[in-house]
Design a protein around this motif. Structure first.
Motif, PDB file in Angstrom:
ATOM      1  N   SER A  18     -65.731 -10.575  19.678  1.00  0.00           N
ATOM      2  CA  SER A  18     -66.511 -11.580  20.382  1.00  0.00           C
ATOM      3  C   SER A  18     -66.203 -11.537  21.877  1.00  0.00           C
ATOM      4  CB  SER A  18     -66.201 -12.966  19.817  1.00  0.00           C
ATOM      5  OG  SER A  18     -64.893 -13.340  20.187  1.00  0.00           O
ATOM      6  N   HIS A  19     -66.895 -12.397  22.610  1.00  0.00           N
ATOM      7  CA  HIS A  19     -66.677 -12.461  24.059  1.00  0.00           C
ATOM      8  C   HIS A  19     -65.247 -12.885  24.393  1.00  0.00           C
ATOM      9  CE1 HIS A  19     -67.620 -12.983  28.278  1.00  0.00           C
ATOM     10  NE2 HIS A  19     -67.138 -14.219  28.230  1.00  0.00           N
ATOM     11  N   SER A  20     -64.680 -13.769  23.569  1.00  0.00           N
ATOM     12  CA  SER A  20     -63.298 -14.211  23.784  1.00  0.00           C
ATOM     13  C   SER A  20     -62.293 -13.274  23.121  1.00  0.00           C
ATOM     14  CB  SER A  20     -63.106 -15.627  23.246  1.00  0.00           C
ATOM     15  OG  SER A  20     -63.337 -15.644  21.849  1.00  0.00           O
ATOM     16  N   HIS A  21     -62.770 -12.139  22.655  1.00  0.00           N
ATOM     17  CA  HIS A  21     -61.969 -11.057  22.058  1.00  0.00           C
ATOM     18  C   HIS A  21     -61.344 -11.435  20.718  1.00  0.00           C
ATOM     19  CE1 HIS A  21     -60.936  -6.939  22.849  1.00  0.00           C
ATOM     20  NE2 HIS A  21     -59.729  -7.139  22.373  1.00  0.00           N
ATOM     21  N   ARG A  22     -61.953 -12.385  20.012  1.00  0.00           N
ATOM     22  CA  ARG A  22     -61.538 -12.656  18.629  1.00  0.00           C
ATOM     23  C   ARG A  22     -62.138 -11.550  17.766  1.00  0.00           C
ATOM     24  NH1 ARG A  22     -59.838 -18.030  17.387  1.00  0.00           N
ATOM     25  NH2 ARG A  22     -60.590 -17.688  15.280  1.00  0.00           N
TER      26      ARG A  22
END
Length: 62
Positions: A18-22
Motif C-alpha cells: 500500500s501507499h503506507s507500505h503495509r
C-alpha cells in the motif's frame, strides 16, 4: 483454479504494497477460458488463456 493447457500459465502469488507500505499477500489470476478446440483432429474442451487464443496457438472448433 484452471491452468492453460498450452502455455501452463497458472495463478501467481506476490505481495501487495500500500501507499503506507503495509504488505499483504495477493494473487494474480490469468484470464482462462474453457473453449472447444481441435486437439488430435477431434474437437475437445480445453482451458486456454486469452493470449494463446489471440496469438493463434489454439485452433478453435466451430
Amino acid at each position: 483454479m484452471a491452468k492453460c493447457d498450452y502455455c501452463d500459465k497458472a495463478v501467481s502469488f506476490g505481495i501487495q504494497v500500500s501507499h503506507s507500505h503495509r504488505r499483504s499477500n495477493r494473487t494474480w489470476k490469468p484470464n482462462i477460458k474453457r473453449v472447444k478446440a481441435i486437439v488430435d483432429c477431434s474437437p475437445k474442451r480445453v482451458n486456454a488463456c486469452t493470449q494463446c487464443l489471440r496469438s493463434g496457438k489454439v485452433t478453435r472448433a466451430v
